[in-house]
Design an enzyme around this catalytic site. Sequence first.
Site, PDB file in Angstrom:
ATOM      1  N   SER A 103      -3.876  24.880  -0.190  1.00  0.00           N
ATOM      2  CA  SER A 103      -4.836  24.364  -1.164  1.00  0.00           C
ATOM      3  C   SER A 103      -5.506  25.454  -1.984  1.00  0.00           C
ATOM      4  O   SER A 103      -6.096  25.176  -3.029  1.00  0.00           O
ATOM      5  CB  SER A 103      -5.902  23.518  -0.458  1.00  0.00           C
ATOM      6  OG  SER A 103      -6.465  24.213   0.639  1.00  0.00           O
ATOM      7  N   ASP A 322     -18.045  23.007   2.019  1.00  0.00           N
ATOM      8  CA  ASP A 322     -16.805  23.736   1.766  1.00  0.00           C
ATOM      9  C   ASP A 322     -17.120  25.150   1.280  1.00  0.00           C
ATOM     10  O   ASP A 322     -17.496  25.352   0.120  1.00  0.00           O
ATOM     11  CB  ASP A 322     -15.970  22.986   0.733  1.00  0.00           C
ATOM     12  CG  ASP A 322     -14.613  23.628   0.490  1.00  0.00           C
ATOM     13  OD1 ASP A 322     -14.347  24.718   1.040  1.00  0.00           O
ATOM     14  OD2 ASP A 322     -13.813  23.042  -0.260  1.00  0.00           O
ATOM     15  N   HIS A 325     -12.817  26.854  -0.387  1.00  0.00           N
ATOM     16  CA  HIS A 325     -12.258  26.696  -1.730  1.00  0.00           C
ATOM     17  C   HIS A 325     -13.275  27.164  -2.767  1.00  0.00           C
ATOM     18  O   HIS A 325     -14.355  27.639  -2.421  1.00  0.00           O
ATOM     19  CB  HIS A 325     -11.857  25.239  -1.948  1.00  0.00           C
ATOM     20  CG  HIS A 325     -10.825  24.782  -0.965  1.00  0.00           C
ATOM     21  ND1 HIS A 325     -11.158  24.096   0.190  1.00  0.00           N
ATOM     22  CD2 HIS A 325      -9.482  24.935  -0.948  1.00  0.00           C
ATOM     23  CE1 HIS A 325     -10.050  23.842   0.882  1.00  0.00           C
ATOM     24  NE2 HIS A 325      -9.016  24.342   0.209  1.00  0.00           N
TER      25      HIS A 325
END
Length: 344
Positions: A103, A322, A325
């Site tokens: 990702s 998160d 990311h």
Amino acid sequence: MGLQDNAISYGSALVLSLLLLPVLTQGCDMFTGRWVKDASYPLYDPSTCPFLRREFSCKNNGRPDLDYPTFRWQPQGCNLARFNGVDLLQKSRGKKIMFVGDSLSLNQWQSLTCMLHSSVPKSPYTITTQGTISTFTFQEYGVEIKYDRNVYLVDIVSEKIGRVMKLDSINDGNNWLGMDTLIFNTWHWWSRKSWDYIQIGRNITKDMDRVAAFEIALGTWGKWVDTVVDTTKTRVFFQGISPSHYTGALWGEPAAKSCAGQTEPLLGTNYPGGLPTEVGVLKRALGKITKPVTLLDITMLSLLRKDGHPSIYGLGGRTGNDCSHWCLSGVPDTWNEILYNYMI
């Protein structure tokens, strides 16, 4: 590489010292430097990128502080050529660029497609997905920007005993042939066990040291590059290790339990916590490859950006945090700006 050796001025003494530096158009270290505020950044407004995925769209998800996209990466001793999407599309007519990885590769692929779309907002495009591969096509230029989700690079095969990770097999490499540019990435998922067994040759085991497994997989990938890839036709890059920010003590702020609430980068050139172990493993593996592979050594510059993650403004909203990311626009735009400097 399209680099200029004119240095940004931060004071007369520094300007003088930089002007005495040799011309560094070929030898510039693009990965050592600092983040500086720049009123001309970000390179695009994420609200004008209609295909931007929710997990990266921090502004649209309600992030209130908006300084994080306004920092520009300034290497020591040279300047990066500013990203020019029209220039890249024209020079890439009829070509295929593919990101392969997890990702974080998706993060970088989304960044590049937004950067290019903002440069030619009226130019028609298509987005298609077939199996694990997503393709963004700029029809006017015949340019395909692809993303193949492959989190380990080596194969995971479903067998009678369960899901088997084969550390010495890359059959999925057939998906990567015929590209003009390949940008690989792996590491993010190695701490998670998404397999039942690991196999090397005939030896099958439940598990093993993850860093050791990572290094074996990189060796397999390196042999694949040396054996299969025609580097006279395909340029190969490896996206360096993208770091997470879950431990404030590593950046000198012990009270911070994560990236949540961070609004500014570290303004120095070094990260107090040092580089992750896996960076050395990656560089050692790359050093064994005989064909040319360019490392996008983005770890240190990304370590300095504790403010660049979605935190509670990602896919999970306030139910998640998160710090792995990156918001878009944001840090991956710099990764692509550096990639652009290699490609022009």
